[in-house]
Design a protein around this motif. Structure first.
Motif, PDB file in Angstrom:
ATOM      1  N   PHE A 192       0.827  -1.201   0.000  1.00 13.86           N
ATOM      2  CA  PHE A 192       0.000   0.000   0.000  1.00 13.86           C
ATOM      3  C   PHE A 192       0.866   1.258   0.000  1.00 13.86           C
ATOM      4  CE2 PHE A 192      -3.502  -2.791   1.418  1.00 13.86           C
ATOM      5  CZ  PHE A 192      -4.485  -2.346   0.545  1.00 13.86           C
ATOM      6  N   MET A 193       1.963   1.227   0.753  1.00 19.28           N
ATOM      7  CA  MET A 193       2.890   2.358   0.746  1.00 19.28           C
ATOM      8  C   MET A 193       3.525   2.520  -0.631  1.00 19.28           C
ATOM      9  SD  MET A 193       4.702   1.718   4.453  1.00 19.28           S
ATOM     10  CE  MET A 193       5.923   2.994   4.247  1.00 19.28           C
ATOM     11  N   SER A 194       3.918   1.415  -1.235  1.00 17.44           N
ATOM     12  CA  SER A 194       4.532   1.457  -2.555  1.00 17.44           C
ATOM     13  C   SER A 194       3.544   1.954  -3.612  1.00 17.44           C
ATOM     14  CB  SER A 194       5.041   0.060  -2.927  1.00 17.44           C
ATOM     15  OG  SER A 194       5.556   0.036  -4.224  1.00 17.44           O
ATOM     16  N   TYR A 195       2.321   1.441  -3.550  1.00 18.68           N
ATOM     17  CA  TYR A 195       1.300   1.836  -4.522  1.00 18.68           C
ATOM     18  C   TYR A 195       0.968   3.322  -4.387  1.00 18.68           C
ATOM     19  CZ  TYR A 195      -2.816   1.132  -7.508  1.00 18.68           C
ATOM     20  OH  TYR A 195      -3.740   1.182  -8.535  1.00 18.68           O
ATOM     21  N   ALA A 196       0.856   3.774  -3.126  1.00 12.97           N
ATOM     22  CA  ALA A 196       0.563   5.194  -2.893  1.00 12.97           C
ATOM     23  C   ALA A 196       1.695   6.074  -3.408  1.00 12.97           C
ATOM     24  CB  ALA A 196       0.340   5.446  -1.407  1.00 12.97           C
ATOM     25  N   TYR A 197       2.936   5.659  -3.186  1.00 18.75           N
ATOM     26  CA  TYR A 197       4.084   6.430  -3.690  1.00 18.75           C
ATOM     27  C   TYR A 197       4.070   6.484  -5.218  1.00 18.75           C
ATOM     28  CZ  TYR A 197       8.838   7.365  -5.247  1.00 18.75           C
ATOM     29  OH  TYR A 197       9.930   7.876  -5.914  1.00 18.75           O
ATOM     30  N   ALA A 198       3.830   5.345  -5.848  1.00 15.02           N
ATOM     31  CA  ALA A 198       3.814   5.302  -7.309  1.00 15.02           C
ATOM     32  C   ALA A 198       2.727   6.210  -7.880  1.00 15.02           C
ATOM     33  CB  ALA A 198       3.604   3.865  -7.778  1.00 15.02           C
ATOM     34  N   GLN A 199       1.578   6.225  -7.220  1.00 19.61           N
ATOM     35  CA  GLN A 199       0.477   7.056  -7.704  1.00 19.61           C
ATOM     36  C   GLN A 199       0.777   8.543  -7.530  1.00 19.61           C
ATOM     37  OE1 GLN A 199      -3.300   6.149  -5.914  1.00 19.61           O
ATOM     38  NE2 GLN A 199      -4.451   7.033  -7.603  1.00 19.61           N
ATOM     39  N   ARG A 200       1.384   8.898  -6.375  1.00 14.75           N
ATOM     40  CA  ARG A 200       1.685  10.311  -6.129  1.00 14.75           C
ATOM     41  C   ARG A 200       2.759  10.841  -7.075  1.00 14.75           C
ATOM     42  NH1 ARG A 200       1.681   8.879  -0.618  1.00 14.75           N
ATOM     43  NH2 ARG A 200       3.964   8.976  -0.629  1.00 14.75           N
ATOM     44  N   PRO A 259      -1.417   9.874 -12.761  1.00 13.46           N
ATOM     45  CA  PRO A 259      -2.040   9.240 -11.584  1.00 13.46           C
ATOM     46  C   PRO A 259      -3.494   8.865 -11.800  1.00 13.46           C
ATOM     47  CG  PRO A 259      -1.769  11.607 -11.251  1.00 13.46           C
ATOM     48  CD  PRO A 259      -1.047  11.270 -12.514  1.00 13.46           C
ATOM     49  N   GLU A 260      -4.154   9.533 -12.751  1.00 11.84           N
ATOM     50  CA  GLU A 260      -5.566   9.251 -12.986  1.00 11.84           C
ATOM     51  C   GLU A 260      -5.785   7.876 -13.617  1.00 11.84           C
ATOM     52  OE1 GLU A 260      -3.847  11.028 -16.667  1.00 11.84           O
ATOM     53  OE2 GLU A 260      -3.777  11.507 -14.515  1.00 11.84           O
ATOM     54  N   LEU A 261      -4.719   7.257 -14.126  1.00 12.70           N
ATOM     55  CA  LEU A 261      -4.848   5.947 -14.755  1.00 12.70           C
ATOM     56  C   LEU A 261      -4.680   4.793 -13.782  1.00 12.70           C
ATOM     57  CD1 LEU A 261      -2.903   6.490 -18.120  1.00 12.70           C
ATOM     58  CD2 LEU A 261      -5.369   6.633 -17.696  1.00 12.70           C
ATOM     59  N   PHE A 262      -4.315   5.090 -12.529  1.00 15.02           N
ATOM     60  CA  PHE A 262      -4.174   4.028 -11.540  1.00 15.02           C
ATOM     61  C   PHE A 262      -5.550   3.432 -11.238  1.00 15.02           C
ATOM     62  CE2 PHE A 262       0.024   5.490 -11.140  1.00 15.02           C
ATOM     63  CZ  PHE A 262       0.753   4.552 -10.412  1.00 15.02           C
ATOM     64  N   GLY A 263      -5.620   2.118 -11.252  1.00 13.68           N
ATOM     65  CA  GLY A 263      -6.887   1.415 -11.091  1.00 13.68           C
ATOM     66  C   GLY A 263      -7.587   1.183 -12.405  1.00 13.68           C
ATOM     67  N   LYS A 264      -6.973   1.676 -13.483  1.00 15.32           N
ATOM     68  CA  LYS A 264      -7.567   1.511 -14.811  1.00 15.32           C
ATOM     69  C   LYS A 264      -6.619   0.800 -15.776  1.00 15.32           C
ATOM     70  CE  LYS A 264     -10.216   5.793 -14.229  1.00 15.32           C
ATOM     71  NZ  LYS A 264     -10.474   7.164 -14.751  1.00 15.32           N
ATOM     72  N   GLY A 265      -5.535   0.259 -15.230  1.00 16.35           N
ATOM     73  CA  GLY A 265      -4.602  -0.457 -16.089  1.00 16.35           C
ATOM     74  C   GLY A 265      -3.278   0.245 -16.258  1.00 16.35           C
ATOM     75  N   ASN A 266      -2.777   0.887 -15.195  1.00 16.14           N
ATOM     76  CA  ASN A 266      -1.483   1.557 -15.255  1.00 16.14           C
ATOM     77  C   ASN A 266      -0.385   0.543 -14.923  1.00 16.14           C
ATOM     78  OD1 ASN A 266       0.821   3.203 -14.853  1.00 16.14           O
ATOM     79  ND2 ASN A 266      -0.478   4.938 -14.306  1.00 16.14           N
ATOM     80  N   PRO A 267       0.592   0.338 -15.811  1.00 19.51           N
ATOM     81  CA  PRO A 267       1.669  -0.626 -15.532  1.00 19.51           C
ATOM     82  C   PRO A 267       2.436  -0.319 -14.250  1.00 19.51           C
ATOM     83  CG  PRO A 267       1.692   0.030 -17.846  1.00 19.51           C
ATOM     84  CD  PRO A 267       0.717   0.931 -17.153  1.00 19.51           C
ATOM     85  N   GLU A 268       2.530   0.962 -13.886  1.00 16.80           N
ATOM     86  CA  GLU A 268       3.255   1.324 -12.669  1.00 16.80           C
ATOM     87  C   GLU A 268       2.616   0.707 -11.432  1.00 16.80           C
ATOM     88  OE1 GLU A 268       4.906   5.673 -12.820  1.00 16.80           O
ATOM     89  OE2 GLU A 268       3.052   5.622 -13.975  1.00 16.80           O
ATOM     90  N   GLY A 269       1.307   0.563 -11.451  1.00 13.78           N
ATOM     91  CA  GLY A 269       0.616  -0.030 -10.302  1.00 13.78           C
ATOM     92  C   GLY A 269       0.998  -1.485 -10.091  1.00 13.78           C
ATOM     93  N   ILE A 270       1.137  -2.241 -11.184  1.00 18.05           N
ATOM     94  CA  ILE A 270       1.539  -3.646 -11.070  1.00 18.05           C
ATOM     95  C   ILE A 270       2.956  -3.747 -10.524  1.00 18.05           C
ATOM     96  CG2 ILE A 270       1.975  -5.768 -12.360  1.00 18.05           C
ATOM     97  CD1 ILE A 270      -0.172  -4.938 -14.325  1.00 18.05           C
TER      98      ILE A 270
END
Length: 498
Positions: free
Chosen positions: A274-282, A287-298
């Motif tokens: 969760f910390m890693s995902y939050a950092y990647a999104q910030r 950032p608007e693509l997170f949860g919609k298929g952003n490779p950074e999230g994986i």
């Protein structure tokens, strides 16, 4: 060089290599089967490892532990169902990529990030465990008691929203370990004059009941799902490495979070990802693509959760303090074979420690090579009916329990804990605090008994630097938790008055 050759000689045996291959590939398989997971597999295998040499048994368990999350990413990406609970965040961006026809790339990202996170944490283990072991002689009875108490506290606090339940279950575990004949005065505690309780409650019996039997009962209750898997081409090694290089910053930071959280008892994969995902999104440009298929999230999720297993071995090897239920199970293997983690392990059996490091490296190479060719086969395995899977788990669990001491009383005890674990899981309460309560509770009781014989006041108990630091961390953790409870309570009152 002699030490390295000695370590290689220790693992260059057919039984060690067989354990490594079976554990690694088996871990991927159980990770890919939703509803099984590493905890269930390790619980089933654990009784078998007691009859094996320490390096063989631990290699098998490490293989399952270190590879299960690789497999758990496959159903998370392809069918939106995480194979293990810690792969849940991978579904956020993995499944949308599959819906866009990018399943192959999503799997490539997951494999490469998992491999990088694992290697990163192994490097941290090799660097930090000897350092912590060199400091460990400064840990007396009171320091180890405070460290174990801090571990219990962190296990409770990290169950956000379930702190009260986690606390009750942790203290239940502490109570369970007190049952039996007390080791100093040889008095009976909570045995109620029942012979079966005089030897105490066996940790492995509890583990198999809470994790394996309870999961079998859940699989019996769940309906089989008809799942359609997308067609996925073989994922190539160079394609994986190219994707990893593009997102190297996210992978490195995510792995760092995994190492830090893995070293802290009770924190583990969920907090790190969760910390890693939050950092990647910030820090993302999109950032608007997170949860919609952003490779950074994986990448953020998989790098973080796969860097935890080796990091969790740092306090286990250096201090003998497990950080979560899986390393607590491994600690049982150490003790059964009279291999005591701590400074003496590094000073007297460094070849054994280095052999474990090499096994961790090899298992990740084996897993990545296996996944190049076996992803399609694993997709077929995911179609195994739940009831058949549950029957297999239940059968192997009961065989393992009975084989411990040829005792039907152990089978009955494990069955009772299985029903209790089933109820907890159905109510969405955690089971890991019970296991850590049993393991750390025993350690706390022994060290507190030794420490109080030498001190005469509370200040004397914490008047050494490390003891004072640990006590300060306990006070800070309690203060933060109290502030969080107060904040949530006032927010709830404001919402009620609004």
């Amino acid at each position: 060089m002699d030490l390295l050759l000695s370590s290689i000689e220790l693992i260059a045996r057919w039984d060690v290599m067989a354990a490594l291959f079976i554990g690694s590939i088996g871990g991927v398989l159980v990770g890919a089967l939703p509803g099984v997971g590493a905890a269930v597999a390790i619980a089933i295998v654990l009784p078998v490892t007691f009859s094996l040499e320490p390096i063989v048994g631990l290699t098998a368990l490490l293989g399952i532990y270190g590879s299960s999350m690789f497999g758990g990413a496959i159903p998370a990406i392809l069918v939106n169902t995480p194979g293990t609970p810690v792969n849940a965040l991978t579904t956020y961006d993995g499944f949308p990529m599959t819906q866009r026809g990018e399943a192959r790339r999503a799997l490539s990202l997951a494999y490469s990030a998992s491999f990088f996170g694992a290697l990163f944490s192994i490097a941290a283990l090799m660097l930090l465990a000897p350092v912590l072991a060199s400091i460990a002689p400064m840990f007396g009875s009171r320091e180890i008691f405070l460290a174990a108490f801090l571990g219990i506290l962190m296990v409770i606090i990290t169950h956000r929203g379930q702190v009260l339940a986690a606390g009750i279950l942790a203290f239940l575990g502490i109570f369970i370990q007190t049952i039996g004949i007390e080791g100093t005065a040889y008095t009976q505690r909570y045995t109620f004059d029942l012979p079966i309780l005089q030897s105490g409650v066996n940790l492995i019996v509890v583990v198999l009941g809470l994790f394996a039997i309870s999961q079998a009962l859940i699989l019996f209750m769940d309906k089989d799902k008809q799942t359609t898997f997308p067609k996925v081409e073989k994922v190539g090694f160079f394609e994986q490495m190219r994707d990893l290089w593009i997102y190297r910053r996210i992978a490195t930071v995510g792995s760092s979070f995994g190492v830090i959280c893995g070293m802290i008892p009770g924190v583990g994969e969920f907090m790190s990802q969760f910390m890693s995902y939050a950092y990647a999104q910030r820090t993302s440009k999109t950032p608007e693509l997170f949860g919609k298929g952003n490779p950074e999230g994986i990448v953020a999720s998989e790098a973080a959760n796969n860097s935890v297993p080796a990091a969790a071995m740092i306090p286990l090897l250096a201090l003998g303090i497990p950080g979560e239920e899986l390393t607590a199970m491994m600690l049982a293997v150490f003790y059964v074979h009279n291999v005591i983690p701590g400074p003496q392990l590094f000073s007297g059996q460094m070849d054994f420690v280095l052999a474990l490091y090499i096994c961790l490296l090899l298992l990740n190479v084996i897993v990545v090579v296996f996944l190049f060719f076996a992803t399609t086969t694993l997709m077929r395995a995911m179609a195994i009916p739940n009831r058949f899977l549950g029957m297999m788990i239940l059968t192997f669990s009961l065989i393992g329990i009975y084989s411990l001491r040829n005792s039907l009383a152990d089978v009955a005890t494990a069955s009772a804990f299985g029903v209790f674990g089933f109820i907890l899981k159905r109510l969405d309460y955690p089971t890991s605090p019970i296991i850590l309560g049993i393991v750390l509770g025993k350690l706390m009781e022994d060290k507190l008994r030794t420490a109080t014989a030498r001190v005469h006041s509370f200040w004397e108990f914490i008047d050494r630097p490390i003891a004072f630091i640990l006590f300060s961390l306990i006070v800070i953790a309690l203060g933060v938790q109290a502030w969080t409870v107060w904040k949530d309570w006032t927010a709830k009152k404001e919402n009620e008055n609004a």
